[in-house]
Design a protein around this motif. Structure first.
Motif, PDB file in Angstrom:
ATOM      1  N   LEU A 199       0.847  -1.195   0.000  1.00  0.00           N
ATOM      2  CA  LEU A 199       0.000   0.000   0.000  1.00  0.00           C
ATOM      3  C   LEU A 199       0.877   1.238   0.000  1.00  0.00           C
ATOM      4  O   LEU A 199       1.888   1.305   0.697  1.00  0.00           O
ATOM      5  CB  LEU A 199      -0.899   0.015   1.238  1.00  0.00           C
ATOM      6  N   GLY A 200       0.460   2.205  -0.803  1.00  0.00           N
ATOM      7  CA  GLY A 200       1.200   3.469  -0.820  1.00  0.00           C
ATOM      8  C   GLY A 200       0.239   4.604  -1.055  1.00  0.00           C
ATOM      9  O   GLY A 200      -0.952   4.462  -0.791  1.00  0.00           O
ATOM     10  N   GLY A 201       0.766   5.697  -1.596  1.00  0.00           N
ATOM     11  CA  GLY A 201      -0.090   6.844  -1.861  1.00  0.00           C
ATOM     12  C   GLY A 201      -0.039   7.846  -0.735  1.00  0.00           C
ATOM     13  O   GLY A 201       0.771   7.722   0.195  1.00  0.00           O
ATOM     14  N   ALA A 202      -0.924   8.821  -0.818  1.00  0.00           N
ATOM     15  CA  ALA A 202      -0.802   9.971   0.058  1.00  0.00           C
ATOM     16  C   ALA A 202      -1.485   9.786   1.407  1.00  0.00           C
ATOM     17  O   ALA A 202      -0.967  10.223   2.426  1.00  0.00           O
ATOM     18  CB  ALA A 202      -1.349  11.197  -0.657  1.00  0.00           C
ATOM     19  N   LYS A 203      -2.631   9.147   1.409  1.00  0.00           N
ATOM     20  CA  LYS A 203      -3.462   9.238   2.615  1.00  0.00           C
ATOM     21  C   LYS A 203      -3.668   7.926   3.347  1.00  0.00           C
ATOM     22  O   LYS A 203      -4.128   6.955   2.769  1.00  0.00           O
ATOM     23  CB  LYS A 203      -4.842   9.759   2.201  1.00  0.00           C
ATOM     24  N   VAL A 204      -3.380   7.923   4.649  1.00  0.00           N
ATOM     25  CA  VAL A 204      -3.681   6.768   5.481  1.00  0.00           C
ATOM     26  C   VAL A 204      -5.199   6.653   5.632  1.00  0.00           C
ATOM     27  O   VAL A 204      -5.754   5.566   5.635  1.00  0.00           O
ATOM     28  CB  VAL A 204      -3.081   6.927   6.899  1.00  0.00           C
ATOM     29  N   ASP A 206      -7.634   7.114   3.713  1.00  0.00           N
ATOM     30  CA  ASP A 206      -8.329   6.355   2.664  1.00  0.00           C
ATOM     31  C   ASP A 206      -8.165   4.855   2.851  1.00  0.00           C
ATOM     32  O   ASP A 206      -8.943   4.082   2.329  1.00  0.00           O
ATOM     33  CB  ASP A 206      -7.706   6.650   1.282  1.00  0.00           C
ATOM     34  N   LYS A 207      -7.103   4.468   3.543  1.00  0.00           N
ATOM     35  CA  LYS A 207      -6.735   3.046   3.502  1.00  0.00           C
ATOM     36  C   LYS A 207      -6.791   2.357   4.857  1.00  0.00           C
ATOM     37  O   LYS A 207      -6.384   1.207   4.975  1.00  0.00           O
ATOM     38  CB  LYS A 207      -5.343   2.916   2.881  1.00  0.00           C
ATOM     39  N   ILE A 208      -7.342   3.055   5.851  1.00  0.00           N
ATOM     40  CA  ILE A 208      -7.405   2.467   7.188  1.00  0.00           C
ATOM     41  C   ILE A 208      -8.202   1.173   7.196  1.00  0.00           C
ATOM     42  O   ILE A 208      -7.743   0.148   7.694  1.00  0.00           O
ATOM     43  CB  ILE A 208      -8.023   3.480   8.175  1.00  0.00           C
ATOM     44  N   LEU A 295      10.047  11.962  -0.038  1.00  0.00           N
ATOM     45  CA  LEU A 295       9.333  11.988  -1.320  1.00  0.00           C
ATOM     46  C   LEU A 295       9.350  10.633  -2.020  1.00  0.00           C
ATOM     47  O   LEU A 295       8.659  10.439  -3.008  1.00  0.00           O
ATOM     48  CB  LEU A 295       9.923  13.076  -2.223  1.00  0.00           C
ATOM     49  N   ASP A 296      10.162   9.717  -1.501  1.00  0.00           N
ATOM     50  CA  ASP A 296      10.194   8.365  -2.075  1.00  0.00           C
ATOM     51  C   ASP A 296      10.867   7.443  -1.054  1.00  0.00           C
ATOM     52  O   ASP A 296      11.567   7.918  -0.151  1.00  0.00           O
ATOM     53  CB  ASP A 296      11.003   8.371  -3.390  1.00  0.00           C
ATOM     54  N   ILE A 297      10.654   6.138  -1.241  1.00  0.00           N
ATOM     55  CA  ILE A 297      11.415   5.199  -0.407  1.00  0.00           C
ATOM     56  C   ILE A 297      12.863   5.187  -0.917  1.00  0.00           C
ATOM     57  O   ILE A 297      13.127   5.487  -2.081  1.00  0.00           O
ATOM     58  CB  ILE A 297      10.804   3.774  -0.437  1.00  0.00           C
ATOM     59  N   ASN A 318      -1.696  -1.274  -4.214  1.00  0.00           N
ATOM     60  CA  ASN A 318      -2.491  -0.072  -4.406  1.00  0.00           C
ATOM     61  C   ASN A 318      -1.745   1.144  -3.850  1.00  0.00           C
ATOM     62  O   ASN A 318      -1.530   1.224  -2.644  1.00  0.00           O
ATOM     63  CB  ASN A 318      -3.851  -0.226  -3.699  1.00  0.00           C
ATOM     64  N   GLY A 319      -1.346   2.033  -4.725  1.00  0.00           N
ATOM     65  CA  GLY A 319      -0.735   3.296  -4.298  1.00  0.00           C
ATOM     66  C   GLY A 319       0.767   3.333  -4.500  1.00  0.00           C
ATOM     67  O   GLY A 319       1.479   2.382  -4.157  1.00  0.00           O
ATOM     68  N   PRO A 320       1.272   4.447  -5.061  1.00  0.00           N
ATOM     69  CA  PRO A 320       2.712   4.569  -5.349  1.00  0.00           C
ATOM     70  C   PRO A 320       3.572   4.698  -4.092  1.00  0.00           C
ATOM     71  O   PRO A 320       3.106   5.110  -3.040  1.00  0.00           O
ATOM     72  CB  PRO A 320       2.787   5.844  -6.183  1.00  0.00           C
ATOM     73  N   MET A 321       4.836   4.331  -4.239  1.00  0.00           N
ATOM     74  CA  MET A 321       5.796   4.369  -3.121  1.00  0.00           C
ATOM     75  C   MET A 321       6.337   5.767  -2.852  1.00  0.00           C
ATOM     76  O   MET A 321       7.003   6.005  -1.841  1.00  0.00           O
ATOM     77  CB  MET A 321       6.985   3.434  -3.418  1.00  0.00           C
ATOM     78  N   VAL A 323       6.434  10.124  -4.832  1.00  0.00           N
ATOM     79  CA  VAL A 323       5.832  11.069  -5.773  1.00  0.00           C
ATOM     80  C   VAL A 323       6.290  10.658  -7.175  1.00  0.00           C
ATOM     81  O   VAL A 323       7.206  11.243  -7.747  1.00  0.00           O
ATOM     82  CB  VAL A 323       6.237  12.523  -5.438  1.00  0.00           C
ATOM     83  N   PHE A 324       5.640   9.627  -7.698  1.00  0.00           N
ATOM     84  CA  PHE A 324       6.154   8.987  -8.924  1.00  0.00           C
ATOM     85  C   PHE A 324       5.970   9.859 -10.155  1.00  0.00           C
ATOM     86  O   PHE A 324       6.570   9.612 -11.195  1.00  0.00           O
ATOM     87  CB  PHE A 324       5.500   7.613  -9.125  1.00  0.00           C
ATOM     88  N   GLU A 325       5.156  10.926 -10.028  1.00  0.00           N
ATOM     89  CA  GLU A 325       4.964  11.834 -11.164  1.00  0.00           C
ATOM     90  C   GLU A 325       6.200  12.744 -11.333  1.00  0.00           C
ATOM     91  O   GLU A 325       6.313  13.457 -12.322  1.00  0.00           O
ATOM     92  CB  GLU A 325       3.756  12.755 -10.938  1.00  0.00           C
ATOM     93  N   MET A 326       7.106  12.747 -10.355  1.00  0.00           N
ATOM     94  CA  MET A 326       8.176  13.743 -10.304  1.00  0.00           C
ATOM     95  C   MET A 326       9.535  13.052 -10.174  1.00  0.00           C
ATOM     96  O   MET A 326      10.031  12.845  -9.070  1.00  0.00           O
ATOM     97  CB  MET A 326       7.900  14.614  -9.059  1.00  0.00           C
TER      98      MET A 326
HETATM   99  P1  AMP Z   1      -3.455   8.146  -3.309  1.00  0.00           P
HETATM  100  O1  AMP Z   1      -4.471   8.865  -4.142  1.00  0.00           O
HETATM  101  O2  AMP Z   1      -3.711   8.193  -1.848  1.00  0.00           O
HETATM  102  O3  AMP Z   1      -3.178   6.736  -3.822  1.00  0.00           O
HETATM  103  O4  AMP Z   1      -2.118   8.944  -3.488  1.00  0.00           O
HETATM  104  C1  AMP Z   1      -1.434   9.056  -4.697  1.00  0.00           C
HETATM  105  C2  AMP Z   1      -0.535  10.243  -4.621  1.00  0.00           C
HETATM  106  O5  AMP Z   1       0.324  10.104  -3.506  1.00  0.00           O
HETATM  107  C3  AMP Z   1       0.342  10.440  -5.824  1.00  0.00           C
HETATM  108  O6  AMP Z   1      -0.052  11.609  -6.496  1.00  0.00           O
HETATM  109  C4  AMP Z   1       1.737  10.601  -5.220  1.00  0.00           C
HETATM  110  O7  AMP Z   1       2.468  11.653  -5.774  1.00  0.00           O
HETATM  111  C5  AMP Z   1       1.454  10.896  -3.777  1.00  0.00           C
HETATM  112  N1  AMP Z   1       2.571  10.557  -2.893  1.00  0.00           N
HETATM  113  C6  AMP Z   1       3.168   9.359  -2.764  1.00  0.00           C
HETATM  114  N2  AMP Z   1       4.203   9.436  -1.897  1.00  0.00           N
HETATM  115  C7  AMP Z   1       4.272  10.716  -1.486  1.00  0.00           C
HETATM  116  C8  AMP Z   1       5.135  11.423  -0.600  1.00  0.00           C
HETATM  117  N3  AMP Z   1       6.125  10.803   0.034  1.00  0.00           N
HETATM  118  N4  AMP Z   1       4.890  12.739  -0.390  1.00  0.00           N
HETATM  119  C9  AMP Z   1       3.877  13.358  -1.025  1.00  0.00           C
HETATM  120  N5  AMP Z   1       3.027  12.745  -1.878  1.00  0.00           N
HETATM  121  C10 AMP Z   1       3.229  11.437  -2.117  1.00  0.00           C
END
Ligand code: AMP
Length: 395
Positions: A199-204, A206-208, A295-297, A318-321, A323-326
């Motif tokens: 699991l990754g992404g921005a928000k805990v 959403d994923k609790i 910003l990344d692992i 589900n969810g990036p590790m 800021v994979f867009e950058m």
């Molecule tokens: P989500 O919608 O919760 O799956 O989150 C996806 C977003 O989380 C992506 O746009 C990522 O850029 C962002 N994200 C992932 N890791 C980080 C981070 N370490 N700091 C800020 N944003 C992040």
């Protein structure tokens, strides 16, 4: 119990109302990614090739719900569908009004029409019965092929099939919904072990729910992305100016206790002094210095996670590790995607960003299933039952 699919009903000469997910990205009238239309083609062709008369309904974006807004019109999607099918697709400028009725009654066997965006009327999101009745009366058979919306109770998802069932009409699933449900249900009910969730992404927040349920189902849960930093705070580690949900720290503490060894967090982070690809960067172990944000692992975490993934028989992601867009903060996400592709495990990739990452990297063919619905697949993993699917006809 398995649900009937469109293949189980005789559609010749019948009008079929099919709820699809044509929520495609559109800018200046141009569709930049038409995968969702492509994915609906098997169900669409199954109806028209057998002489059914097809009416397609969908939402697109988040219009206000107070009437037509040109930038959210489904007419570009109808055009694109026509190109893909190589035949004219008619378009109704409303959903339960005169034009929809006219287009529906003009359909001949094998014809297709798309109705305008359901969300131009607030009634759709509200699950309104009168609106649903208007849609239900247009057709003889209902098909749900909109997996991305299956966790919602919108009128077109729940009230329409409920009403059509009461009228004695068949209500079945499309091939896409059928496939999605099969994969996820199988993962939940018959997991191959070791079963690892990533699991990754921005928000805990959403994923609790999903972490809670996955702790019961999985052998291991890997947590990356900004989510990890809320867990760092729960462990009393410094996180600099990383994204943290303070109001979720207590939840994270409880999950750390409940999860024990099962929960794997990053052991290092790729940090920057600004939210930008060309900020000052460094890789740090454990704690994140003031003025920096994760910003990344980091590379040690990549190795740790990749080794765990290597031994898995089943993986859901589900969810990036990071800021994979950058770039270069896409490296952790890329490495995890690659490890999944190479693991040989049955792999299910949640929609949204992880699906985009796996596609961009060209690994989509090397995973078992890329879901079309991020929110819906998470809800399933959370153990939720979908009313929109439950009420379809059983096999
Ligand atoms: P989500 O919608 O919760 O799956 O989150 C996806 C977003 O989380 C992506 O746009 C990522 O850029 C962002 N994200 C992932 N890791 C980080 C981070 N370490 N700091 C800020 N944003 C992040």
């Amino acid at each position: 119990m398995a649900k009937k699919t469109i293949a189980d009903v005789d559609v010749a000469g019948k009008t079929v109302l099919m709820r699809v997910d044509f929520n495609v990205p559109i800018k200046d009238g141009q569709i930049s990614d038409d995968r969702r239309i492509e994915m609906a083609l098997p169900s669409i062709k199954s109806v028209i090739d057998r002489g059914g008369r097809l009416l397609l309904i969908s939402h697109l974006g988040r219009p206000a719900g107070t009437g037509p807004e040109p930038e959210f019109s489904l007419s570009p999607a109808a055009r694109r569908l026509g190109e893909k099918l190589g035949k004219p697709v008619s378009f109704a400028t409303d959903t339960v009004g005169e034009d929809a009725k006219l287009k529906a009654s003009s359909l001949k066997d094998g014809d297709v029409a798309v109705l305008e965006n359901l969300r131009f009327d607030k009634a759709e999101n509200k699950g309104d019965e009168t609106f649903a009745s208007g849609l239900a009366e247009l057709a003889d058979i209902y098909v749900n092929d909109a997996f991305g919306t299956c966790h919602r109770k919108d009128a077109s998802m729940v009230a329409v099939p409920r009403i059509m069932k009461q009228q004695g009409k068949s209500c079945v699933s499309g091939f896409l919904v059928d496939r999605e449900i099969q994969y996820l249900k199988d993962a939940i009910e018959n997991p191959q072990r070791p079963f690892i969730a990533i699991l990754g992404g921005a928000k805990v927040s959403d994923k609790i729910g999903v972490i809670d349920n996955l702790l019961k189902l999985c052998d291991r849960i890997i947590i990356g992305g900004a989510m990890a930093y809320t867990f760092f705070v729960a462990q009393g580690r410094r996180v600099g100016k990383s994204l943290v949900e303070q109001d979720r720290v207590e939840d994270a503490k409880k999950m750390l206790e409940a999860g024990g060894e099962k929960l794997m967090l990053p052991v290092d982070s790729h940090v920057g002094d600004a939210f930008s690809g060309d900020c000052n960067k460094q890789v740090v172990d454990g704690e994140i210095p003031d003025g920096y944000q994760g910003l990344d692992i980091g590379p040690k975490s990549v190795k740790l996670f990749a080794d765990a993934i290597k031994g898995a028989k089943m993986v859901v992601w589900n969810g990036p590790m990071g800021v994979f867009e950058m770039p270069p903060f896409d490296e952790g996400t890329k490495a995890v995607a690659e490890a999944i592709a190479e693991s040989g495990a049955t792999s299910i990739i949640g929609g949204g960003d992880s699906a985009a990452a796996i596609q961009q990297l060209g690994f989509a063919d090397r995973v078992s299933h890329v879901s079309t619905g991020g929110g819906a697949s998470l809800s399933m993993l959370e153990g939720q039952k979908f009313e929109a699917v439950e009420l379809l006809d059983d096999k």
